[in-house]
Design a protein around this motif. Structure first.
Motif, PDB file in Angstrom:
ATOM      1  N   ASP A 105      -4.203  -6.227   2.147  1.00  0.00           N
ATOM      2  CA  ASP A 105      -4.688  -6.265   3.696  1.00  0.00           C
ATOM      3  C   ASP A 105      -4.378  -7.557   4.065  1.00  0.00           C
ATOM      4  OD1 ASP A 105      -6.665  -7.549   2.259  1.00  0.00           O
ATOM      5  OD2 ASP A 105      -8.318  -6.177   3.197  1.00  0.00           O
ATOM      6  N   ASP A 109       1.750  -8.430  10.437  1.00  0.00           N
ATOM      7  CA  ASP A 109       2.798  -7.583  11.211  1.00  0.00           C
ATOM      8  C   ASP A 109       3.304  -8.349  12.322  1.00  0.00           C
ATOM      9  OD1 ASP A 109       4.495  -5.646  12.277  1.00  0.00           O
ATOM     10  OD2 ASP A 109       2.962  -3.920  12.292  1.00  0.00           O
ATOM     11  N   THR A 134       9.989  -1.095   9.355  1.00  0.00           N
ATOM     12  CA  THR A 134       9.455   0.188   9.534  1.00  0.00           C
ATOM     13  C   THR A 134       9.240   0.508   8.341  1.00  0.00           C
ATOM     14  OG1 THR A 134      11.129   0.278  11.587  1.00  0.00           O
ATOM     15  CG2 THR A 134      10.457   2.464  10.249  1.00  0.00           C
ATOM     16  N   ALA A 137       5.703  -0.758   7.062  1.00  0.00           N
ATOM     17  CA  ALA A 137       4.587  -0.243   8.106  1.00  0.00           C
ATOM     18  C   ALA A 137       4.218   1.021   7.670  1.00  0.00           C
ATOM     19  CB  ALA A 137       5.160  -0.405   9.755  1.00  0.00           C
ATOM     20  N   GLY A 138       4.881   1.791   7.146  1.00  0.00           N
ATOM     21  CA  GLY A 138       4.759   3.050   6.777  1.00  0.00           C
ATOM     22  C   GLY A 138       3.968   3.133   5.483  1.00  0.00           C
ATOM     23  N   LYS A 139       4.354   2.238   4.739  1.00  0.00           N
ATOM     24  CA  LYS A 139       3.977   2.350   3.175  1.00  0.00           C
ATOM     25  C   LYS A 139       2.412   1.640   3.422  1.00  0.00           C
ATOM     26  CE  LYS A 139       6.992   3.705   0.271  1.00  0.00           C
ATOM     27  NZ  LYS A 139       6.629   4.963  -0.566  1.00  0.00           N
ATOM     28  N   LYS A 141       0.660   1.149   6.080  1.00  0.00           N
ATOM     29  CA  LYS A 141      -0.045   1.823   7.302  1.00  0.00           C
ATOM     30  C   LYS A 141      -0.859   0.580   8.136  1.00  0.00           C
ATOM     31  CE  LYS A 141      -1.733   6.002   4.959  1.00  0.00           C
ATOM     32  NZ  LYS A 141      -0.448   6.042   3.961  1.00  0.00           N
ATOM     33  N   LEU A 142       0.299  -0.100   8.405  1.00  0.00           N
ATOM     34  CA  LEU A 142      -0.041  -1.582   9.351  1.00  0.00           C
ATOM     35  C   LEU A 142      -0.439  -1.352  10.680  1.00  0.00           C
ATOM     36  CD1 LEU A 142       2.938  -3.935   8.149  1.00  0.00           C
ATOM     37  CD2 LEU A 142       0.589  -4.002   7.341  1.00  0.00           C
ATOM     38  N   ALA A 143      -1.313  -1.794  11.205  1.00  0.00           N
ATOM     39  CA  ALA A 143      -1.834  -2.072  12.453  1.00  0.00           C
ATOM     40  C   ALA A 143      -1.266  -3.393  12.939  1.00  0.00           C
ATOM     41  CB  ALA A 143      -3.260  -1.642  12.814  1.00  0.00           C
TER      42      ALA A 143
END
Length: 147
Positions: A105, A109, A134, A137-139, A141-143
């Motif tokens: 965490d 990003d 990309t 971000a998927g792995k 789960k980035l905000a």
């Protein structure tokens, strides 16, 4: 065994951003990289300068007073290695500039790349950077967090 790819960029702190940008462009032929334009605003704005082939990048930021501490060195790695580096740093209980242990965490990003910042035991700052945005971000789960 994990390996660092190459140096991605080096942070340089200056007292006059416009003057520095002109000097680096005139003397070292480094021009702003427009992909990083969104990172220029805010209290910790950064102008990313690069040479014509993108092999050298300096991130310059303005500080109100002269700073004698070094800027951070940023290492470039693949997306998969980025995840492994996070786990390696967390396993070694490496801390960030705020004194918090690095964890998944802790990833920032930056919209088209991801970074993780940390310090060595002497307070020297480092980053690990990946442009596999990309996929990461998927792995992860980035905000988006502000840079």
């Amino acid at each position: 065994m994990l390996s660092l790819g190459k140096i991605d960029h080096i942070h340089i702190r200056v007292t006059d951003l416009a003057k520095a940008q002109g000097w680096y462009q005139r003397v070292l032929n480094l021009a702003p990289d427009t992909r990083y334009k969104h990172m220029q605003s805010g209290p910790h704005g950064v102008v990313m300068l690069m040479n014509s082939n993108g092999s050298v990048r300096l991130a310059i930021s303005q500080e109100d007073k002269p700073v004698c501490e070094p800027g951070s060195v940023a290492f470039l790695v693949s997306g998969q290695d980025f995840l492994e580096w996070i786990d390696q740093l967390a396993g070694e209980r490496v801390i960030d500039r705020a004194g918090q242990t690095v964890a998944r965490d802790s990833v920032v990003d930056h919209q088209f790349f991801c970074s993780i910042s940390f310090v060595d035991p002497f307070g020297n700052p480092f980053e690990i950077v990946s442009y596999d945005h990309t996929w990461l971000a998927g792995k992860l789960k980035l905000a988006s967090k502000p840079a």
